[in-house]
Motif scaffolding. Structure first.
Motif, PDB file in Angstrom:
ATOM      1  N   TRP A  90      -7.259 -30.046  -6.967  1.00  0.00           N
ATOM      2  CA  TRP A  90      -7.402 -31.278  -6.177  1.00  0.00           C
ATOM      3  C   TRP A  90      -6.132 -32.130  -6.168  1.00  0.00           C
ATOM      4  CZ3 TRP A  90      -6.728 -35.638  -9.113  1.00  0.00           C
ATOM      5  CH2 TRP A  90      -6.964 -35.510 -10.482  1.00  0.00           C
TER       6      TRP A  90
ATOM      7  N   TYR B 261      -0.867 -33.373  -2.436  1.00  0.00           N
ATOM      8  CA  TYR B 261      -1.847 -32.618  -1.658  1.00  0.00           C
ATOM      9  C   TYR B 261      -2.935 -32.085  -2.584  1.00  0.00           C
ATOM     10  CZ  TYR B 261       0.101 -28.331  -3.597  1.00  0.00           C
ATOM     11  OH  TYR B 261       0.505 -27.350  -4.456  1.00  0.00           O
TER      12      TYR B 261
ATOM     13  N   ARG C 187      -7.271 -30.169  -2.670  1.00  0.00           N
ATOM     14  CA  ARG C 187      -8.524 -29.795  -2.019  1.00  0.00           C
ATOM     15  C   ARG C 187      -9.659 -30.262  -2.918  1.00  0.00           C
ATOM     16  NH1 ARG C 187     -11.957 -25.245  -2.100  1.00  0.00           N
ATOM     17  NH2 ARG C 187     -12.912 -24.821  -0.079  1.00  0.00           N
TER      18      ARG C 187
ATOM     19  N   SER D 254     -15.594 -28.972   1.703  1.00  0.00           N
ATOM     20  CA  SER D 254     -14.385 -29.432   1.021  1.00  0.00           C
ATOM     21  C   SER D 254     -13.538 -30.264   1.973  1.00  0.00           C
ATOM     22  CB  SER D 254     -13.566 -28.245   0.508  1.00  0.00           C
ATOM     23  OG  SER D 254     -13.043 -27.511   1.580  1.00  0.00           O
TER      24      SER D 254
ATOM     25  N   SER E 187      -9.415 -31.167   2.446  1.00  0.00           N
ATOM     26  CA  SER E 187      -8.021 -30.965   2.039  1.00  0.00           C
ATOM     27  C   SER E 187      -7.221 -32.165   2.512  1.00  0.00           C
ATOM     28  CB  SER E 187      -7.448 -29.706   2.686  1.00  0.00           C
ATOM     29  OG  SER E 187      -8.283 -28.616   2.454  1.00  0.00           O
TER      30      SER E 187
ATOM     31  N   THR F  65      -6.139 -21.514  -1.577  1.00  0.00           N
ATOM     32  CA  THR F  65      -6.419 -22.947  -1.496  1.00  0.00           C
ATOM     33  C   THR F  65      -6.924 -23.458  -2.851  1.00  0.00           C
ATOM     34  OG1 THR F  65      -8.603 -22.449  -0.610  1.00  0.00           O
ATOM     35  CG2 THR F  65      -6.889 -22.996   0.975  1.00  0.00           C
TER      36      THR F  65
END
Lengths: 405, 140
Positions: A115, A167, A169, A177, A179, B51
């Motif tokens: 995150w 940055y 997520r 989610s 981003s 990700t």
């Protein structure tokens, strides 16, 4: 008005660029301090033939292949959460770039948690669907991305910033989610880009470069539906420069306000893919140095809807509709109003066939049926390249092939 | 009407069963230091799309197979992209400075060997492969 014959002087350098980039188009991986270093490259070449108006500073009415770009990338994953990446980029698209090698990005990326991560250096900017991937023609269906939002000639205005990003997520619920990417930095000057070219067309000769800054944020929501996401971006930009108007009148420009707001979404399902984006750019500029101060306030809207279908492993077909309009108020009015058929808008329906020739090579054939030629500068159409004036209708075929390793 | 409903239910059950068979065609394995027993299908997908890079607090990096039945089954069951699409996706990460291509190895034996000798690695092998020296992870 200065007359200009686009493209012709660039044939030899473009071919040279093709050969140089072609020869270094290779990929490889080796170990450095027990961690992986990768080298990748891409290269693409295009040809455009239009009916009357010359487009993208090329002599497209006669047919032009002065449309090449490529990059070589080196990435080193030093630690599981620490990576260094750098990319050299070169392009020769009509009068844009002209073969000058630039550092596309050079960054260090430290990912603390899923995150939260940070990137610093020269970083590609997260703005809308494709700002950071617009050079990667292999990654999308189109020979030209919708020029209303991703104009090739204005690439350097938004492609990267020198500064930092945070940055990450964030997951919530089941498979949901968000981003995010927030950034701030300076905008590198591009003396061979469309912004400078557009200023020159308006009679401005710059003293030095154009200095700029940008701060913004991109937020993308991935809902619990496979293949679907939505996003929004906002950027606050500023630019300033000094120069001479008509080579004798000192003039300076400062952005009082420039706000870019984008909304976008994508849905892929089996062989179908749909993308859409709306972007609004409001810009208030102050021009000083003339007999009286001049304010130049403009609003641009760009939007597009695309749809594509993969018929087979080798062939994908698609179409898009791209719209752009421009409005401006200048007080007091010092330049002639930009009016007449085709002024202040571009409507661009396009049809594309995308052939995947091998895993590393593709070819695209695309037809454009453009109505209008946009604002007084940039977005592909320049009076420099159309000394007889711009016609409202531009029909155009684009052929583009890309290699990526 | 009842017949149509019965057929629809039957087809749905068969499709679900086929999906289960496909998902069970591969085993998810990780290095011994990745001390987790299970992972959600979405987390697994996000790790292979880069990700996410952690599971259960442990940093992980994905390792792919160079083609083959296990590779195809894994992509279809968990990633939702074809091999060409996935390679292209990795290229967009590389050329925008947001990632690196994962390591790729040929065959189950090479993957198991690499995972057993490495730290912080997650991978997949065919269901029939005998896995030793690695941590086997169940997909929730």
């Amino acid at each position: 008005m200065k007359t200009h014959t686009p493209g012709k002087s660039g044939v030899a350098p473009a071919i040279l660029l093709t050969l140089v980039l072609g020869s270094v188009s290779a990929n490889g991986q080796f170990s450095f301090f027990d961690s992986a270093v990768q080298i990748h490259s891409f290269f693409d070449e295009g040809y455009i033939k239009s009916n009357e108006n010359n487009f993208l500073t090329m002599d497209t009415s006669a047919g032009s292949a002065i449309m090449a770009e490529g990059g070589v990338n080196v990435s080193w994953q030093a630690l599981p959460n620490l990576r260094f990446s750098a990319q050299a980029y070169d392009h020769y698209i009509g009068e844009m770039g002209k073969g000058q090698l630039t550092l596309d990005f050079a960054l260090v990326d430290y990912r603390v948690k899923d995150w939260f991560g940070i990137r610093g250096g020269k970083v590609k900017t997260a703005l809308g669907l494709w700002t950071d991937t617009q050079d990667q023609t292999f990654s999308y269906t189109w020979a030209l991305l919708p020029q209303s939002v991703y104009p090739v000639d204005l690439r350097s205005m938004s492609i990267a910033h020198q500064g930092g990003d945070i940055y990450g997520r964030i997951k919530f619920g089941r498979k949901n989610s968000i981003s995010y990417d927030a950034y701030a930095g300076t905008i590198p000057d591009d003396p061979r880009g469309g912004y400078t070219y557009g200023l020159e067309q308006q009679g401005v000769k710059l003293n030095g470069g154009i200095s700029g800054h940008t701060e913004g944020m991109d937020v993308r929501w991935n809902p619990a539906v496979d293949g679907l996401f939505f996003g929004t971006s906002f950027a606050n930009n500023g630019r300033s420069f000094d120069g001479y108007l008509k080579e004798v009148i000192p003039v300076s420009y400062d952005t009082a306000m420039e706000h870019v707001l984008a909304f976008y979404g994508e849905y892929t399902h089996r062989r179908w893919r749909f993308d859409s984006e709306y972007r609004r750019t409001a810009r208030d500029g102050d021009i000083a140095g003339l007999a009286v101060p001049v304010t130049n306030d403009t609003v641009e809207h760009g939007w597009f809807v695309t749809g594509s279908y993969r018929i087979s492993k080798r062939l994908e077909v698609g179409s898009y509709y791209s719209g752009y309009d421009f409005s401006g108020v200048q007080k007091p009015q010092i330049t002639a109003p930009w009016t007449g058929p085709g002024a202040n808008y571009i409507h661009d329906p396009a049809l594309t066939a995308h052939f995947t020739l091998t895993r590393f090579w593709d070819l695209k054939l695309e037809g454009h049926f453009m109505n209008g030629f946009g604002g007084p500068s940039a977005h592909g159409f320049y009076l420099f390249d159309n000394p007889a004036g711009l016609k409202p209708q531009t029909d155009m075929i684009v052929i583009r092939t890309a290699f990526f390793f | 009407m009842k017949t149509i409903l019965q057929k629809t239910v039957m087809v749905s059950l068969l499709a679900a069963a086929a999906g289960c068979v496909r998902a069970a065609d591969v085993q998810i394995i990780a290095s011994k230091d990745v001390n987790v027993a299970e992972i959600s299908a979405d987390d697994l997908k996000q790790i292979f799309l880069q990700t996410e890079n952690s599971v259960g607090g442990a940093k992980v990096r994905p390792v792919l197979q160079k083609g083959g039945a296990a590779h195809e089954a894994f992509l279809k069951a968990y990633v939702g992209k074809s091999d060409d699409e996935l390679q292209q996706y990795y290229k967009t990460l590389v050329f925008s400075g947001k990632g690196i291509e994962p390591k790729t190895l040929a065959g189950d034996a090479a993957v198991i060997n690499f995972v057993a000798l490495s730290k912080g690695v997650i991978a997949y092998v065919s269901d029939s492969a005998i896995v030793m020296g690695v941590n086997k992870i169940q997909v929730k």
